[in-house]
Write an enzyme that holds these catalytic residues in place. Structure first.
Site: not given
Length: 339
Positions: A164, A238, A334
């Site tokens: 990520r 998320s 995130e």
């Protein structure tokens, strides 16, 4: 008009947070972007590039210039016996690209079905789901350097992809605007069905043959069951990354919490599911006024309507502190937090 002032951003972020941009531009071409960046009166402004607004939290109004990338187009660059190369505009909706590839029989991104956002954001975040990461199909990208107006090509190595993450979230953050992305897709699929509930859902769906369409349908079903639709409940998917820790710390946690799920990585590290840590800390289904934690997926912070960015951020910080106290693990957002 190419440059607008005092533009509301609530409809441009999937959290549905009410915020205002001092300046805003919807960019539909490379030439238009270059022309705007040549405006000397804008050089000193803070700049924020957005696509689908699906990975962003505005804690307050943005006292700068929001550049909304909307460059479209999907072009087939070439092919060989095994692969197809596609050149895709940064403003193309990601899931639309997935559906396009499935229709054409191009394999490699079917596990990434229904991920919100645009193609231009995919390399920044190195999006991933159900055992597949964007970097696996990435070939190169073209990006415009804001300070010079020059266009640079980045290959996979130059992007420094990791979990990520990419160079565009670290040392080059805010310095480049991605224009187009080139992907290398497969003519012969390699099915990834070992992650999550894909096998279980496929068994219930009973497709005639295992195909990229069947994988995509299974992923879409799972995501729709677990994740709230931002059209109805504001969220950014998320909120936290799954933390990566060294295996020694993972062993200590396993000894203390025998039920903790641990995914051992090849590099001597281990990945923990942030959702499990959050749920075990008591946050699943939590709600205070208009902000809360989703009932079915603890990784998702939600805006039930009218929540402020500050309230969402305060909840995120409380979750971080709670998980750190319980497990000595710090969750990393995130979501791109603008404050």
């Amino acid at each position: 008009m190419d440059l607008q002032e005092n533009i509301p951003l609530q409809s441009l972020n999937t959290f549905g947070i009410a915020a205002t941009a001092r300046y805003y531009s919807l960019v539909k071409s490379q030439a238009m972007l270059k022309q705007l960046l040549n405006n000397s009166s804008l050089h000193s402004l803070l700049k924020l590039t957005i696509g689908g607004g699906s990975n962003i939290l505005f804690v307050k109004d943005f006292d700068g210039w929001v550049i909304h990338m909307d460059i479209k187009g999907i072009e087939k660059l070439g092919e060989d016996n095994n692969h197809i190369w596609l050149h895709v505009g940064a403003g193309v909706n990601w899931h639309s690209l997935v559906l396009y590839c499935i229709e054409k029989g191009y394999a490699g991104i079917e596990n990434l079905s229904l991920i919100p956002g645009t193609v231009g954001a995919a390399p920044i975040q190195n999006i991933g789901a159900y055992g597949v990461e964007f970097s696996e199909v990435f070939e190169s990208l073209e990006a415009l350097e804001i300070s010079t107006g020059l266009i640079k090509k980045f290959n996979k190595e130059a992007c420094a992809f990791s979990y990520r993450d990419s160079i565009f979230k670290s040392s080059l953050k805010g310095q480049y605007i991605i224009l187009q992305v080139t992907l290398r897709l497969n003519k012969q699929p390699t099915f990834q069905t070992n992650y999550g509930a894909i096998q279980e859902v496929l068994a219930s769906m009973k497709p005639r043959t295992l195909s990229i369409k069947a994988i995509s349908d299974a992923v879409i079903y799972i995501r729709q069951q677990k994740l709230p639709n931002p059209a109805y409940i504001g969220n950014a998917g998320s909120f936290f990354k799954n933390p990566i820790i060294d295996q020694a710390k993972a062993t200590l946690l396993r000894n203390k919490y025998p039920n903790i799920p641990v995914h051992i990585l090849a590099n001597g590290y281990a990945k923990l599911p942030a959702a499990w840590l959050i749920e075990q800390s008591g946050w699943k289904g939590y709600r205070h006024d208009a902000v809360g934690v989703h009932l079915h997926q603890p990784l998702v912070i939600v805006n039930y309507g009218g929540a402020t960015g500050k309230a969402v951020y305060k909840l995120a910080q409380a979750i971080q502190a709670s998980v750190a106290e319980n497990f000595s693990v710090m969750l990393e957002p995130e979501v791109n937090i603008i404050q």
